[in-house]
Design an enzyme around this catalytic site. Structure first.
Site, PDB file in Angstrom:
ATOM      1  N   ARG A  81       1.378 -10.450   3.462  1.00  0.00           N
ATOM      2  CA  ARG A  81       0.781  -8.756   3.547  1.00  0.00           C
ATOM      3  C   ARG A  81      -0.857  -8.900   4.039  1.00  0.00           C
ATOM      4  NH1 ARG A  81       2.099  -5.219  -1.262  1.00  0.00           N
ATOM      5  NH2 ARG A  81       0.373  -6.162  -2.297  1.00  0.00           N
ATOM      6  N   LYS A 183      -3.530  -3.177   2.730  1.00  0.00           N
ATOM      7  CA  LYS A 183      -4.436  -3.168   1.466  1.00  0.00           C
ATOM      8  C   LYS A 183      -6.064  -3.076   1.893  1.00  0.00           C
ATOM      9  CE  LYS A 183      -3.466  -4.656  -3.144  1.00  0.00           C
ATOM     10  NZ  LYS A 183      -3.311  -3.380  -3.720  1.00  0.00           N
ATOM     11  N   GLU A 219       3.163   8.093  -2.383  1.00  0.00           N
ATOM     12  CA  GLU A 219       2.822   7.101  -3.559  1.00  0.00           C
ATOM     13  C   GLU A 219       1.723   7.407  -4.473  1.00  0.00           C
ATOM     14  OE1 GLU A 219       1.618   3.156  -2.353  1.00  0.00           O
ATOM     15  OE2 GLU A 219       0.766   3.803  -0.666  1.00  0.00           O
TER      16      GLU A 219
END
Ligand code: PLP
Ligand code: COI
Length: 340
Positions: A81, A183, A219
């Protein structure tokens, strides 16, 4: 020798440990990397991270198992990721194989800080990268630093696994075609006002809806949603602008292969939320945190599982996932990385 910390009363905070990992990228290549005791970062006043927020991070945990081993959970997926994050942010990729080795090295070097089995605490591992040399025109930096520190932590939400109350916020977390799926530090910088505002109004977290239509659930600031239907299925939102949570992906496998449930990833309309039997947040920090109430502009949705305890299905998922992470339940192949 384990450090003399009061493991059971740790919150989700920073405790300085002995060693951290540092590698520098310069002239197009990463150096070999070292473990250092120096917890301070010294960079140019004009560094890319300070001017244009060129930074990203990861989060994973190490655990002490019942038989005394130290392990971590699917670090390869965090490495992968971070590679994707770096590509999107025009930062150099720190190869995932080196990422996993650096995680192992830094946890090993701080083994005395890995909370004991059964203490309720874990070792949070924070890999991160930032543009470190001077940039003043809007462009990517030429030099970068990749670091990993670790810190022993307790539960992310005060009260541990007590159900929390969240609100639907009018702020957006991520734009369509933006950076919600990676992220990037910037995603969190822009969430700070929303979270402080939520806290001031008495809520634990924000539920973000999709920015384009405000009809679908996205989210929270730091976790994905999982919903349990009345007929025992796990449903989780599908969206291009949420972070692909490793915990959520793992829980889908746990639901299917360990608990015989159906697990469905699909767009979830906000107006469906009142129909679910249980609602939870999932992530490395959050593990599974039950949601007891969702407030939409004054209108309350009281989740049937209530405000006292985690619902029975989330509890089974929680026990199975943490059982796998702490070595009580056999893990799917490749999920557990032994450190020592
Ligand atoms: N969503 C956001 C915005 C997060 O910051 C995190 C934490 O990493 C998650 C979801 C959960 O992801 P993971 O399960 O990989 O920790
Ligand atoms: C994590 O769960 O690792 C995160 O990065 C979330 C953050 C809000 C602590």
């Amino acid at each position: 020798m384990k450090k003399d910390l009061d493991w059971g009363s740790l919150g989700f905070g920073y405790v300085k440990t002995d060693k951290r990992y540092v590698s520098n990228w310069k002239d197009g290549a990463w150096d070999d990397g070292v473990l250092t005791e120096d917890a301070n970062v010294v960079i140019s006043e004009c560094a890319g991270v300070l001017q244009y927020c060129q930074s990203c991070f990861e989060g994973l945990k190490a655990y002490t198992t019942e038989d005394g081993k130290i392990v971590c959970f699917r670090p390869d997926l965090n490495g992968e990721r971070m590679e994707n994050t770096c590509k999107r942010l025009e930062m150099p990729v720190f190869p995932k194989e080196r990422f996993v080795q650096a995680v192992i090295d830094v946890v090993r070097a701080n083994a005395d800080y890995v909370p004991p089995f059964g203490s309720g605490a874990t070792l949070y591992i924070r890999p991160y990268m930032f543009g470190s040399d001077a940039v003043i025109g809007v462009k990517p930096a030429n030099e970068y630093q990749f670091r990993i520190f670790v810190t022993p932590v307790g539960p992310y939400f005060k009260g541990g696994v007590k159900p929390i109350t969240i609100r639907v916020t009018d702020f957006d977390r991520a734009a369509p075609h933006g950076t919600g799926h990676i992220k990037a530090g910037l995603n969190y910088a822009m969430s700070l006002h929303a979270i402080m505002d939520a806290h001031r109004q008495g809520y634990d977290e924000n539920m973000y809806l999709d920015a384009a239509t405000r009809t679908y659930v996205e989210e929270t600031g730091g976790a994905n949603f999982i919903f349990i239907t009345n007929d025992n299925k796990l449903v989780t939102p599908k969206s291009d602008s949420i972070l692909p949570s490793i915990t959520r992906r793992s829980l889908m496998t746990v639901a299917k292969d360990y608990l015989g449930m159906e697990a469905i990833e699909r767009p979830v309309r906000f107006d469906e939320v009142a129909d679910f039997a249980e609602v939870g947040l999932c992530g490395t920090a959050a593990v599974i945190s039950p949601v007891g109430k969702i407030v939409d502009h004054g209108k309350e949705i009281c989740v049937p599982s209530g405000m006292d305890d985690m619902g029975p299905v989330l509890k089974k998922l929680y026990d199975t996932l943490t059982g796998i992470q702490m070595g009580r339940i056999e893990a799917p192949k490749g999920w557990i990385q032994q450190i020592m």
